[in-house]
Write an enzyme that holds these catalytic residues in place. Structure first.
Site, PDB file in Angstrom:
ATOM      1  N   LEU A 156       0.191   0.852  -3.004  1.00 24.15           N
ATOM      2  CA  LEU A 156      -0.596   1.612  -3.879  1.00 24.15           C
ATOM      3  C   LEU A 156      -0.478   1.360  -5.494  1.00 24.15           C
ATOM      4  CD1 LEU A 156       0.009   5.116  -1.932  1.00 24.15           C
ATOM      5  CD2 LEU A 156      -1.283   3.637  -1.215  1.00 24.15           C
ATOM      6  N   HIS A 160      -5.733   3.598  -5.701  1.00 18.75           N
ATOM      7  CA  HIS A 160      -6.120   4.408  -4.375  1.00 18.75           C
ATOM      8  C   HIS A 160      -5.853   5.787  -5.233  1.00 18.75           C
ATOM      9  CE1 HIS A 160      -4.013   1.022  -2.658  1.00 18.75           C
ATOM     10  NE2 HIS A 160      -5.005   1.204  -1.632  1.00 18.75           N
TER      11      HIS A 160
END
Ligand code: PAF
Length: 283
Positions: free
Chosen positions: A33, A37
């Site tokens: 991530l 995100h």
């Protein structure tokens, strides 16, 4: 934040949330991530009572074994980031949990999936449709959040939602960029230092092409983008198409763009790393 690994447990928690009238936002991810995100999570946090993030590297959407094997997996760091962003539930299933038996479904995704990524990565979008439909069926979200970096993917997911009759809202969220313009991507971590310095050329050329488009034909603009990106070291364009944003079909002339909007979609290799990006032409 609760970490859930079993589908049965997820279903139970989601049924409880729905029973108490809560709006559930789902952010599907493959992990590794980054701030892009987290921007989806922030949006989901604002618009829902409960936020669920799935972290699952979906094997059925990879058509290249090496790409699947080398896809970055950073579970601990991912959980720290999601906890910090105020996520309620992170769903991290095993492959066996998501696919207790092989998923043989073939979705009739139509024209939106036939071009660009669909043409270059046979089976990729069917794999995306398989896993996203499973996640929608498990979570039954009120809204699901996707980044516009994968512009064509959103169109394919909308098509799958229509085919399967899911009752939810797909929310598309703007691309997040590094300060030098490179679109945030889990794949960026695979670039060498030298390649990382060059990779922003993709966005920089796309941005320059907005001006170029004002005085050049669509075909000239397409060739300009390809030639400029290819002239940078390590870079090789796989495709650059300027498409109708509704149908994903390549346009021949600017005047065919519906409501005066066309989207340029590029995939380019920087060394061995496959990067994608896009830009909107408002005509
Ligand atoms: O965009 C992605 O990260 C993936 O394609 C998705 C939507 C999480 C499905 O695996």
């Amino acid at each position: 934040m609760k970490i859930i690994r079993k589908v049965g447990h997820l279903r139970q928690l989601m049924a409880d949330a729905k029973d108490s009238g809560k709006m559930v936002g789902l952010v599907p991810t493959m992990g590794a991530l980054h701030d892009g995100h987290i921007s989806l999570v922030d949006r989901a946090r604002k618009e829902n009572d409960v936020v669920v993030v799935s972290v699952f590297v979906n094997p059925t959407q990879f058509n290249n074994a090496e790409d699947l094997a080398t896809y970055p997996r950073t579970e601990e760091a991912d959980c720290r980031k999601l906890d910090g962003a105020g996520v309620d539930f992170v769903f991290i299933p095993s492959v066996e949990e998501v696919y207790p038996e092989p998923d043989t479904r073939q979705f009739n995704l139509g024209d939106v999936a036939a071009v660009m990524e669909g043409a270059m990565r046979p089976g990729h979008f069917n794999g995306v449709a398989q896993v996203v439909s499973k996640l929608f069926e498990m979570v039954k979200p009120t809204k699901a959040y996707f980044g516009e970096k994968d512009f064509q993917q959103i169109a394919v997911i909308r098509r799958m939602v229509e085919l399967e009759g899911f009752n939810l809202e797909i929310v598309d969220c703007p691309i997040c960029r590094e300060p030098d313009g490179l679109a945030m991507s889990s794949r960026n971590t695979r670039l060498t230092t030298e390649q990382r310095e060059v990779a922003p050329v993709i966005h920089n050329v796309l941005a320059k092409s907005l001006d170029w488009a004002k005085t050049h034909s669509l075909d000239q603009t397409r060739r300009y983008v390809v030639d400029e990106i290819n002239s940078a070291p390590y870079m090789e364009v796989e495709y650059y198409e300027i498409v109708n944003p509704r149908t994903m079909q390549p346009l021949a002339v600017w005047s065919d763009a519906p409501d005066g909007v066309a989207v340029g979609c590029v995939t380019a290799y920087c060394g061995k790393v496959r990067l994608i990006d896009n830009i909107k032409y408002i005509l």
